[in-house]
Enzyme design. Structure first.
Site, PDB file in Angstrom:
ATOM      1  N   ARG A  95     -35.685  -9.183   9.430  1.00  0.00           N
ATOM      2  CA  ARG A  95     -35.206  -7.937   8.822  1.00  0.00           C
ATOM      3  C   ARG A  95     -34.627  -8.267   7.441  1.00  0.00           C
ATOM      4  NH1 ARG A  95     -29.619  -5.558   9.552  1.00  0.00           N
ATOM      5  NH2 ARG A  95     -29.767  -3.543   8.512  1.00  0.00           N
ATOM      6  N   HIS A 139     -29.328  -1.363   1.749  1.00  0.00           N
ATOM      7  CA  HIS A 139     -28.244  -2.220   2.243  1.00  0.00           C
ATOM      8  C   HIS A 139     -27.245  -2.361   1.091  1.00  0.00           C
ATOM      9  CE1 HIS A 139     -27.341  -5.423   5.503  1.00  0.00           C
ATOM     10  NE2 HIS A 139     -26.277  -5.377   4.724  1.00  0.00           N
ATOM     11  N   GLU A 184     -25.501   0.391   7.970  1.00  0.00           N
ATOM     12  CA  GLU A 184     -24.060   0.632   8.098  1.00  0.00           C
ATOM     13  C   GLU A 184     -23.527   1.629   7.069  1.00  0.00           C
ATOM     14  OE1 GLU A 184     -21.854  -3.010   8.358  1.00  0.00           O
ATOM     15  OE2 GLU A 184     -22.968  -3.707  10.095  1.00  0.00           O
ATOM     16  N   ASN A 313     -25.516  -2.608  14.953  1.00  0.00           N
ATOM     17  CA  ASN A 313     -24.940  -3.871  14.476  1.00  0.00           C
ATOM     18  C   ASN A 313     -23.613  -4.052  15.195  1.00  0.00           C
ATOM     19  OD1 ASN A 313     -27.044  -3.683  12.669  1.00  0.00           O
ATOM     20  ND2 ASN A 313     -25.767  -3.561  10.840  1.00  0.00           N
ATOM     21  N   TYR A 315     -20.298  -6.796  15.930  1.00  0.00           N
ATOM     22  CA  TYR A 315     -19.600  -8.071  15.708  1.00  0.00           C
ATOM     23  C   TYR A 315     -18.393  -8.234  16.623  1.00  0.00           C
ATOM     24  CZ  TYR A 315     -22.693  -8.782  11.805  1.00  0.00           C
ATOM     25  OH  TYR A 315     -23.832  -8.973  11.063  1.00  0.00           O
ATOM     26  N   GLU A 389     -28.039  -6.387  13.966  1.00  0.00           N
ATOM     27  CA  GLU A 389     -27.187  -7.480  13.482  1.00  0.00           C
ATOM     28  C   GLU A 389     -26.237  -7.899  14.589  1.00  0.00           C
ATOM     29  OE1 GLU A 389     -24.975  -6.935   9.831  1.00  0.00           O
ATOM     30  OE2 GLU A 389     -26.712  -6.003   8.858  1.00  0.00           O
TER      31      GLU A 389
HETATM   32  C1  FCB Z   1     -22.320  -6.411   8.235  1.00  0.00           C
HETATM   33  C2  FCB Z   1     -23.252  -6.272   7.057  1.00  0.00           C
HETATM   34  C3  FCB Z   1     -23.943  -7.550   6.666  1.00  0.00           C
HETATM   35  C4  FCB Z   1     -23.024  -8.742   6.781  1.00  0.00           C
HETATM   36  C5  FCB Z   1     -22.362  -8.774   8.133  1.00  0.00           C
HETATM   37  C6  FCB Z   1     -21.467  -9.959   8.357  1.00  0.00           C
HETATM   38  O1  FCB Z   1     -21.336  -5.443   8.158  1.00  0.00           O
HETATM   39  O2  FCB Z   1     -24.241  -5.316   7.334  1.00  0.00           O
HETATM   40  O3  FCB Z   1     -24.456  -7.393   5.368  1.00  0.00           O
HETATM   41  O4  FCB Z   1     -22.119  -8.744   5.751  1.00  0.00           O
HETATM   42  O5  FCB Z   1     -21.610  -7.604   8.317  1.00  0.00           O
END
Ligand code: FCB
Length: 507
Positions: A95, A139, A184, A313, A315, A389
């Protein structure tokens, strides 16, 4: 028209084998992800003009150490090497994002062919390597001229975006099947115009909400424009950083804080895109900031363009409570600013969850990914999901030759992929996983200080050195079976040759 070689069609519903083994279905897309400004460099070449991120990163004090994306990983010149690395490592999908200011430098008018040629060549190289390309159209690198004309708070930007989406779709639609409209949009709206820690660095709460709406409109207009030029097999998605927000306690006040942050983090985008409406509570909670009169008849129906998949995405989760009256630092994980990105919920307190943290100070909690996948499985039944992500930055400690042994990253990935597998067993229709990131890169306001890559970039020489995690992920991509975290502990002395040849390890 270029023939699209044997790439996986995400319209086939995968089946998770019932056994205890963590095996993923055949055809599951094992990819990595990057974004143009974070890796390309070459910011003044072939007709590219500045984006808001060029302006922002060149403004003193905006990024750690004053870092900019001027050179980044120099992917614009080293893309063949980067595709060869992915091929040698056996990764199945990639991607990337298209830089709007390379393709349509002023944000208006005809496309610059040299800009499109770069992406055509990249995609052809990927296809020749058997790697499925996924293109993200936006992006975060808005052409500066469009920001000067008002940026995302201006309605016209959504129409400009749709025109750009059509140009790229016309140029690449014969060879790219998988598309994401926006990455995002929360960050674009609330970090870009609310807290100002991202470009363009404005701190105007009402503008942040206008930007959010125009991003929803842009998504719908762009998806419609793209659909009109893509061949039948084209698939359209969006990448949302839908939040996993947890109340600190079960008190009604904390649960209300959770509800408000969830509306601002997630539902402000997912509700229009999936259901064609804004949450009533969001409109009420922000009534003191805006009357939302920028929402015109038909906008929400446009935003609800039928998607082929939803990109998520993930984290880390967020823990919130009602304000406790103390004025401690905000711990929402999105950088330092005197201005809150949480427009209309500035009083909510954020808490550091207990347990391990990554180098971003984000907590390591795979249960959040399971929760997120199950939420959208319930909320959008029948809509396939893609994890567009997931990954982690750690303080990599290079050894001889710059090699990096990164067991923390492998443990993070193992935990999160176990959670993905569990969600699939529980009924989530997940079609692929794009690991952030292929390469260490420019981590926005953190500059080059945070390393998310499977492949280390030596910023002095720009040499690429696969980390142990790159080999661990390679085993997964080749076998569909989640390797034991210890499986990546002893990489071949010649990482790339080792990844490309040799027997596939037993699960
Ligand atoms: C996300 C972003 C990506 C990268 C990751 C760690 O928020 O989409 O570009 O910075 O975090």
């Amino acid at each position: 028209m270029t023939d699209v070689p044997d790439v996986h069609d995400i319209s086939e519903t995968p089946r998770v084998p019932p056994s205890g083994e963590l095996r993923f279905p055949p055809g599951f897309l094992w990819g990595t992800a990057t974004a143009a400004y974070q890796i390309e460099g070459a910011v003044r070449e072939d007709g590219r003009t500045p984006s808001i991120w060029d302006t922002f990163s060149h403004t003193p004090g905006r990024t750690a150490a004053g870092d900019t994306g001027d050179t980044a990983t120099d992917h614009y010149h080293r893309w063949r090497e980067d595709v060869a690395l992915m091929k040698d490592l056996g990764y199945r999908a990639y991607r990337f994002s298209v830089a709007w200011p390379r393709v349509q430098p002023t944000g208006r008018g005809p496309a610059v062919q040299r800009g499109l040629d770069f992406y055509r060549a990249l995609v052809d190289e990927l296809l020749a390597a058997g790697i499925q390309p996924m293109a993200t159209l936006y992006h975060w690198d808005l052409p500066q001229e469009l920001e000067d004309a008002g940026g995302w708070p201006a309605r016209d930007t959504a129409y400009r975006y749709a025109e750009y989406a059509r140009l790229v779709g016309e140029a690449l639609g014969d060879r790219v099947q998988l598309w994401a409209t926006l990455n995002e949009p929360w960050c674009s709206a609330f970090l870009g115009y609310g807290s100002g820690v991202h470009a363009p660095g404005r701190t105007e709460p009402a503008a942040a909400l206008r930007a959010a709406h125009h991003l929803n409109l842009a998504h719908g207009l762009g998806a419609t424009a793209l659909r009109s030029v893509l061949p039948g097999q084209g698939k359209i998605t969006v990448s949302l950083n839908a939040g996993v927000v947890r109340p600190l306690t079960g008190s009604p006040a904390d649960e209300d804080a959770q509800r408000r942050i969830d509306a601002l983090a997630t539902r402000v985008f997912s509700d229009p895109m999936l259901h064609g409406s804004y949450p009533e509570s969001l409109l009420a909670d922000t009534a003191g900031i805006t009357d939302w009169s920028f929402v015109r008849d038909g906008d929400l129906a446009t935003a609800k363009h039928p998607l082929d998949a939803l990109g998520l995405n993930y984290y880390a989760p967020t823990v919130v409570s009602a304000a406790d009256g103390t004025d401690g630092p905000r711990r929402d994980g999105h950088g330092r600013s005197d201005h809150s990105p949480w427009t209309g919920a500035e009083d909510v307190a954020f808490h550091q969850p207990p347990g391990e943290l990554t180098a971003m100070d984000w907590s390591v909690d795979p249960t959040g990914l399971h929760e997120l996948l199950m939420r959208f499985t319930r909320e959008a039944p029948g809509l396939p999901l893609l994890i567009t992500e997931n990954g982690a930055a750690f303080e990599d400690r290079p050894g001889p030759g710059g090699r990096v042994h990164d067991p923390e990253r492998i443990a993070y990935l193992h935990g999160h992929l176990t959670a993905v597998h569990r969600a699939m067993t529980d009924g989530a229709d997940v079609r692929g996983y794009f690991l952030w990131s292929l390469l260490d890169n420019f981590e926005w306001s953190f500059g080059y200080a945070k390393r998310f890559g499977l492949i280390r970039v030596d910023y002095d020489t720009l040499a690429r050195i696969p980390k142990t995690s790159a080999h661990w992920y390679s085993r997964l991509a080749r076998t569909n079976v989640l390797p034991d975290p210890a499986a990546g502990a002893n990489p071949d002395p010649d990482p790339v040759a080792g990844a490309g040849g040799g027997p596939v390890p037993a699960a």
